[in-house]
Scaffold this motif. Structure first.
Motif, PDB file in Angstrom:
ATOM      1  N   SER A   8      53.468 -69.332  50.492  1.00  7.66           N
ATOM      2  CA  SER A   8      54.904 -69.356  50.809  1.00  7.66           C
ATOM      3  C   SER A   8      55.487 -70.749  50.555  1.00  7.66           C
TER       4      SER A   8
ATOM      5  N   THR B 287      58.475 -71.804  51.291  1.00  9.46           N
ATOM      6  CA  THR B 287      59.270 -72.310  52.415  1.00  9.46           C
ATOM      7  C   THR B 287      58.350 -73.017  53.401  1.00  9.46           C
ATOM      8  N   LEU B 288      57.202 -72.421  53.644  1.00 11.11           N
ATOM      9  CA  LEU B 288      56.268 -73.035  54.574  1.00 11.11           C
ATOM     10  C   LEU B 288      55.608 -74.276  53.949  1.00 11.11           C
TER      11      LEU B 288
ATOM     12  N   VAL C 274      62.728 -75.825  56.130  1.00 14.09           N
ATOM     13  CA  VAL C 274      62.433 -74.532  56.741  1.00 14.09           C
ATOM     14  C   VAL C 274      63.698 -73.879  57.310  1.00 14.09           C
TER      15      VAL C 274
ATOM     16  N   LYS D 129      58.896 -60.780  59.509  1.00 17.89           N
ATOM     17  CA  LYS D 129      58.014 -60.936  58.341  1.00 17.89           C
ATOM     18  C   LYS D 129      56.853 -59.953  58.432  1.00 17.89           C
TER      19      LYS D 129
ATOM     20  N   TRP E 172      64.374 -63.809  49.165  1.00 18.35           N
ATOM     21  CA  TRP E 172      63.488 -64.548  50.081  1.00 18.35           C
ATOM     22  C   TRP E 172      62.069 -64.465  49.522  1.00 18.35           C
TER      23      TRP E 172
ATOM     24  N   LYS F 133      66.383 -65.623  64.463  1.00 13.74           N
ATOM     25  CA  LYS F 133      67.526 -66.425  64.008  1.00 13.74           C
ATOM     26  C   LYS F 133      68.672 -66.377  65.020  1.00 13.74           C
TER      27      LYS F 133
HETATM   28  N1  GLU Z   1      62.730 -67.677  56.840  1.00 13.57           N
HETATM   29  C1  GLU Z   1      62.461 -69.052  56.926  1.00 13.57           C
HETATM   30  C2  GLU Z   1      62.596 -69.709  55.559  1.00 13.57           C
HETATM   31  O1  GLU Z   1      62.856 -69.048  54.611  1.00 13.57           O
HETATM   32  C3  GLU Z   1      61.218 -69.405  57.645  1.00 13.57           C
HETATM   33  C4  GLU Z   1      59.975 -69.649  56.868  1.00 13.57           C
HETATM   34  C5  GLU Z   1      59.321 -68.391  56.448  1.00 13.57           C
HETATM   35  O2  GLU Z   1      58.997 -67.578  57.317  1.00 13.57           O
HETATM   36  O3  GLU Z   1      59.139 -68.228  55.254  1.00 13.57           O
HETATM   37  O4  GLU Z   1      62.488 -70.902  55.471  1.00 13.57           O
END
Ligand code: GLU
Ligand code: PMP
Length: 405
Positions: free
Chosen positions: A15, A17-18, A39, A101, A125, A238
């Motif tokens: 991921s 984003t992480l 994030v 998720k 996403w 959120k």
């Molecule tokens: N939804 C958030 C993001 O896109 C949190 C991180 C994730 O769960 O991917 O940054």
């Protein structure tokens, strides 16, 4: 011999984003000042009345609950859906998971056979395609444009549907663009889907975070005729600043609920009992904190847009919801950095992290090269300071002569 891992992992990247969150944390730990726009999570603490309810619930939350959540939580989800979204599901159509998720992951698991296609509008996403790819699914990506408000048109949807289409995933308001569909736009998409048997998964996790009087309309409200293959995904992360509590859910037709229950019963069992109690308090409690957080996000959005638009080479449309700005950064290509010229959103994201300490996520893993996602879940002062630095860095930067602005 190295351990051989399942081949399905070859299809997916970690991921993004992480990954950016982890990178920003590393830099900060090394003593650098880092502006965190990476994030996507509210920076607020979970409202106090929710934390208090959780503390009380600790006394009675030591045991397993029903695998897909307590009946009390399911009923609270139904009441909140009626209050906030204007339609009333029944508790037996709800499965509660360890965050939205997880709900989306389980949906991919129960719907996807190898070779099935899933239609996903880009920018998307990061986890939508990855989750389906883990089960052998084939993402059918539909490009959208900033000029169209990043919204998929009915004709583009129609062109992407085919005999192998198993599902369509919509996110409104969207991560990463903040785009949101009006009721008429949703109706037009529903009309196209009426002639298919695709499952429609609508991620409404940012439904409460809309600005400038825009009204979020739940897909379930405008297209009840699709109810036998419509799944709404939502959660508390959120709206109530509860990302760490890990509670999300799917509201789905009976057959899908049964399949989701089977999977959850053989994998995680229930989401944490005390977190479920906290989620009930959130859904049933006073609404002023939700409004307060939304109003703060709205002001930050304006600051973020003004700051970004003031940087030469950056262009940004106005997001209707969520807490992301998704500007084009192609105007920064050509800036010299580390012996070469910036030539991608990824280069720009690394350059701004290096030069200004700004952590934001490049657009490539969202299916949108040329853009960078800035999360505005941080204070107005931080936004102002970081973007002023970015502007200065751009003005001072050396550029390849053919790419000067
Ligand atoms: N939804 C958030 C993001 O896109 C949190 C991180 C994730 O769960 O991917 O940054
Ligand atoms: N959907 C979207 C569009 C998101 O941005 C997120 C944020 N991580 C999720 C689902 C998952 O949220 P959570 O697992 O925290 O409920």
């Amino acid at each position: 011999m190295p351990v051989s891992l399942a081949r399905r992992l070859d299809e997916v990247a970690p991921s993004a984003t992480l990954a950016m969150t982890a990178r920003a944390a590393e830099l900060r730990a090394s003593g650098r000042k880092v502006y965190t726009f990476g994030v996507g999570e509210p920076d607020f603490e979970t409202p106090e009345f929710i934390r208090e309810a959780a503390q009380k619930a600790l006394a009675t939350s030591s045991h397993y609950t029903a695998a897909t959540g307590t009946i009390e939580l399911k009923e609270a989800i139904c009441r909140a859906t009626e209050r906030d979204r204007g339609w009333c599901p029944s508790p037996d159509s709800v499965t509660v998971s360890v965050g939205a998720k997880h709900a989306l992951f389980n949906l991919a698991m129960v719907l996807c056979d190898p070779g099935d296609e899933v239609v996903i509008p880009a920018p998307y996403w990061v986890s939508y395609p990855a989750q389906w790819q883990l089960f052998g699914g084939k993402p059918r990506v539909v490009e959208t444009k900033a000029e169209d408000g990043w919204r998929m048109t009915p004709s583009a949807l129609e062109a992407a549907l085919g005999p192998k289409t198993k599902a369509v995933i919509l996110c409104s308001p969207s991560n990463p663009t903040g785009a949101a569909y009006s009721a008429d736009e949703l109706r037009a998409l529903a009309k196209v889907l009426a002639n298919t048997d695709a499952v429609l998964i609508v991620d409404e996790i940012y439904g409460e975070l809309v600005y400038d009087g825009f009204e979020h309309v739940s897909f379930a409200k405008i297209a009840p005729e699709l109810e036998d293959r419509l799944v709404i995904v939502d959660g508390v992360s959120k709206t109530y600043a509860m990302t760490g509590w890990r509670i999300g859910w799917a509201i789905a037709p009976k057959r899908i609920v049964k399949a989701l229950s089977k999977v959850q019963g053989q994998s995680t069992t229930n989401p944490t009992a005390v977190a479920q109690a906290a989620a009930i308090a959130a859904l049933e409690g006073p609404r002023d904190e939700v409004r307060r957080m939304r109003d703060i996000f709205s002001k930050r959005r304006d600051r973020m847009l003004a700051g970004l638009r003031d940087v030469p080479g950056i262009e940004c449309d106005t997001p209707r919801g969520a807490f992301y700005a998704f500007p084009s950064v192609a105007g920064l290509y050509g800036i010299h950095h580390g012996g070469s010229a910036l030539d991608s959103a990824n280069d720009v994201a690394l350059w701004q992290l290096d030069v200004c300490g700004i952590a934001a996520v490049p657009g490539e893993p969202f299916g949108a090269p040329g853009h960078v996602r800035f999360t505005y879940a941080t204070s107005e002062e931080v936004i102002d300071e970081a973007l002023a630095q970015l502007k200065e860095a751009v003005l001072k930067a050396d550029r390849h002569p053919s790419m000067a602005p």
